[in-house]
Design a protein around this motif. Structure first.
Motif, mmCIF file in Angstrom:
data_model
loop_
_atom_site.group_PDB
_atom_site.id
_atom_site.type_symbol
_atom_site.label_atom_id
_atom_site.label_comp_id
_atom_site.label_asym_id
_atom_site.label_seq_id
_atom_site.Cartn_x
_atom_site.Cartn_y
_atom_site.Cartn_z
ATOM 1 N N HIS A 32 0.852 -1.184 0.000
ATOM 2 C CA HIS A 32 0.000 0.000 0.000
ATOM 3 C C HIS A 32 0.887 1.234 0.000
ATOM 4 O O HIS A 32 1.682 1.433 0.902
ATOM 5 C CB HIS A 32 -0.915 0.032 1.236
ATOM 6 C CG HIS A 32 -2.020 -0.955 1.181
ATOM 7 N ND1 HIS A 32 -3.270 -0.627 0.724
ATOM 8 C CD2 HIS A 32 -2.068 -2.270 1.501
ATOM 9 C CE1 HIS A 32 -4.042 -1.693 0.783
ATOM 10 N NE2 HIS A 32 -3.335 -2.708 1.245
ATOM 11 N N THR A 34 0.526 5.242 -0.087
ATOM 12 C CA THR A 34 -0.438 6.331 0.035
ATOM 13 C C THR A 34 0.215 7.662 -0.277
ATOM 14 O O THR A 34 1.426 7.829 -0.129
ATOM 15 C CB THR A 34 -1.034 6.385 1.458
ATOM 16 O OG1 THR A 34 0.014 6.545 2.393
ATOM 17 C CG2 THR A 34 -1.838 5.152 1.769
ATOM 18 N N CYS A 47 -4.594 5.739 -2.299
ATOM 19 C CA CYS A 47 -3.704 4.598 -2.112
ATOM 20 C C CYS A 47 -3.550 3.852 -3.429
ATOM 21 O O CYS A 47 -4.437 3.894 -4.286
ATOM 22 C CB CYS A 47 -4.288 3.674 -1.043
ATOM 23 S SG CYS A 47 -3.239 2.240 -0.681
ATOM 24 N N CYS A 49 -3.892 0.834 -3.865
ATOM 25 C CA CYS A 49 -4.871 -0.253 -3.967
ATOM 26 C C CYS A 49 -6.211 0.236 -4.520
ATOM 27 O O CYS A 49 -7.107 -0.555 -4.752
ATOM 28 C CB CYS A 49 -5.087 -0.904 -2.605
ATOM 29 S SG CYS A 49 -6.017 0.092 -1.425
ATOM 30 N N THR A 70 -3.258 2.733 5.983
ATOM 31 C CA THR A 70 -2.116 1.804 5.897
ATOM 32 C C THR A 70 -1.979 0.973 7.169
ATOM 33 O O THR A 70 -1.551 -0.166 7.101
ATOM 34 C CB THR A 70 -0.802 2.543 5.612
ATOM 35 O OG1 THR A 70 -0.610 3.555 6.594
ATOM 36 C CG2 THR A 70 -0.807 3.149 4.232
ATOM 37 N N ALA A 73 -4.672 -1.795 6.922
ATOM 38 C CA ALA A 73 -4.525 -2.741 5.814
ATOM 39 C C ALA A 73 -3.651 -3.919 6.174
ATOM 40 O O ALA A 73 -2.896 -3.979 7.028
ATOM 41 C CB ALA A 73 -3.927 -2.039 4.596
#
Length: 73
Positions: A32, A34, A47, A49, A70, A73
């Motif tokens: 991830h 960001t 992000c 993802c 984050t 996750a």
């Protein structure tokens, strides 16, 4: 007064990327990554993802959203 007919066209304004906050470039777990993005007067966390946080007027709150994402996750 004569009308101005010899106008020159100018390319649209493209803003240069601003300095990044150190929290935006911190290592993120499990792929991830960001960062923050600005849209008008709002800032939001994004992000790699595909997740996006809510639009905020405060950059600091957008960074906190990214940190929370984050860590979750």
């Amino acid at each position: 007064m004569d009308p101005h007919t010899k106008a020159t066209q100018v390319a649209p304004f493209t803003p240069a990327p601003g300095p990044r906050h150190p929290a935006d470039t911190a290592q993120a777990p499990a792929g991830h990554t960001t960062s923050t993005a600005e849209r008008g007067s709002f800032c939001l966390a994004v992000c790699s993802c595909g997740w996006t946080g809510p639009a905020r007027r405060s950059r600091d709150l957008a960074r906190r959203d990214a940190t929370r994402h984050t860590s979750a996750a």
